[in-house]
Design an enzyme around this catalytic site. Structure first.
Site, PDB file in Angstrom:
ATOM      1  N   LYS A  81       0.736  -1.294   0.003  1.00  0.00           N
ATOM      2  CA  LYS A  81       0.185  -0.077  -0.089  1.00  0.00           C
ATOM      3  C   LYS A  81       0.772   1.424   0.053  1.00  0.00           C
ATOM      4  CE  LYS A  81      -0.396  -0.476   5.225  1.00  0.00           C
ATOM      5  NZ  LYS A  81      -1.293  -0.820   6.154  1.00  0.00           N
ATOM      6  N   TYR A 113      15.706  30.104   9.280  1.00  0.00           N
ATOM      7  CA  TYR A 113      14.506  30.828   9.464  1.00  0.00           C
ATOM      8  C   TYR A 113      14.267  31.275  11.023  1.00  0.00           C
ATOM      9  CZ  TYR A 113      12.286  30.342   4.743  1.00  0.00           C
ATOM     10  OH  TYR A 113      12.121  30.646   3.518  1.00  0.00           O
TER      11      TYR A 113
END
Ligand SMILES: *Cc1c(COP(=O)(O)O)cnc(C)c1O
Length: 347
Positions: A35, A244
């Site tokens: 999956k 940042y």
């Protein structure tokens, strides 16, 4: 090329499947759960290698994932859908010979109305409360369903990565109570259940993450390697900041490598200031915030800065990265970005 390089070792996937297969009796086949595009590594590549290795059962989550797997496995291999038969799935299920694991009375009614005679399995809820028929629903439909020869009756363990968790024995007892005496093949174990031994194996095991080198299969062969190019290197003075929000403050004169890969590539942002990458054998800390496309790495202690740093490799696997990011190896695998150049080994 400035992008990261992901190397996927299909020989290791095959070896892991054989090793997991060897844990159950020779009469118990071992499926492959592919999956989420083979846990992010390509369901078609993985399924085709494992079909050649002898796997004949494959599982995906939703019908839409079925055709990619069906197209690479032999006609008589089963491609099964955990999510069952949802409204609108009938054409896909029929055209690609997919086998839904029906999860509710509603799904059973839909399947028998829309695709009478088309193979199906049944998923039972034994305590996880996620997918499957509850005991009372099962009692109500069981006789009618068993007459139609389901290919499999299955359930799923909630706590199989903790072998001593009481849920495991409780779910095992519930599964016996709901299925003993039937002649239909039964399946309960994913990777964790496969490792817990024969009481959990029944007639089919369904490992996923263990194939791809993840916990709880600690002896797995590593499958992925991820190398991230260093785009530039700079020196920063004591007190200067990196990234940042000025999130990291240099404690002294430092050398910072700016490395290509960020949260857009699946480098989970929560590993800001926590994660590690490797220059050969030497660990180097990620400093400051993970940006969308870049991370900063402290390489002050290196004699020479290599062209690329390794985040997944011999010294750190998906579970090591997961620990730094506050998540699990499954999420690291299924987050691996589409921007990386991919090389497949073996197959
Ligand atoms: C994902 C899944 C598996 C495989 O689980 P792993 O822990 O990856 O081995 C097996 N069965 C079901 C129902 C699943 O959802």
């Amino acid at each position: 090329m400035a992008g990261g390089h992901l190397t996927i070792d299909l020989n290791a996937v095959r070896a892991n499947w054989h090793a997991l297969d060897a844990m159950s009796a020779a009469s118990v086949p071992t499926a492959a759960v592919v999956k989420a595009d083979g846990y992010g590594l390509s369901s078609a590549r993985v399924a085709s290698v494992l079909a050649e290795a002898g796997a004949s059962w494959f599982f995906v989550a939703v019908a839409e994932e079925g055709p990619a797997v069906r197209s690479v496995v032999p006609k008589d291999a089963k491609v099964c859908i955990f999510g069952g038969h949802m409204a609108g799935d009938a054409d896909l299920l029929r055209d690609h010979n997919l086998t839904p694991m029906l999860n509710s009375v509603e799904q059973i009614d839909r399947h028998l109305a829309e695709l009478p005679g088309h193979a199906f399995g049944i998923q039972l809820d034994t305590g996880m409360n996620r997918l499957g028929l509850e005991p009372a629903d099962w009692d109500a439909v069981r006789a009618r369903v068993l007459d139609l020869d389901p290919v499999l009756v299955m359930s799923h363990l909630a706590c199989a990565d903790e072998p001593d968790h009481p849920m495991n024995q409780m779910q095992l007892a519930n599964f016996h109570a709901m299925t003993d005496g039937m002649s239909v093949p039964r399946s309960l174990a994913a990777t964790g259940g496969t490792l817990m031994g024969p009481d959990f194996h029944f007639d089919l095991t369904r490992p996923g993450v263990g194939l791809y080198g993840g916990f709880p299969y600690e002896n797995a062969e590593p499958v992925v390697r991820l190398d991230l190019p260093v785009i530039q290197t700079r020196t920063v003075d004591s007190g200067e900041t990196v990234g940042y929000a000025a999130g990291w403050v240099a404690p002294g004169p430092s050398i910072i490598a700016t490395v290509s890969s960020g949260y857009a590539d699946g480098l989970i942002r929560a590993q800001s200031d926590k994660g590690m990458v490797f220059a050969g054998d030497v660990a180097c800390p990620i400093v400051g915030r993970v940006s969308m496309d870049l991370i900063g790495v402290d390489v002050t202690h290196l004699e020479t800065v290599p062209d690329a740093l390794t985040i997944l490799g011999p010294h750190q696997g998906v579970d090591g990265v997961a620990d730094a990011a506050g998540t699990i190896g499954y999420e690291i695998l299924t987050s691996l970005g589409q921007r990386y150049a991919r090389t497949y080994i073996g197959g």
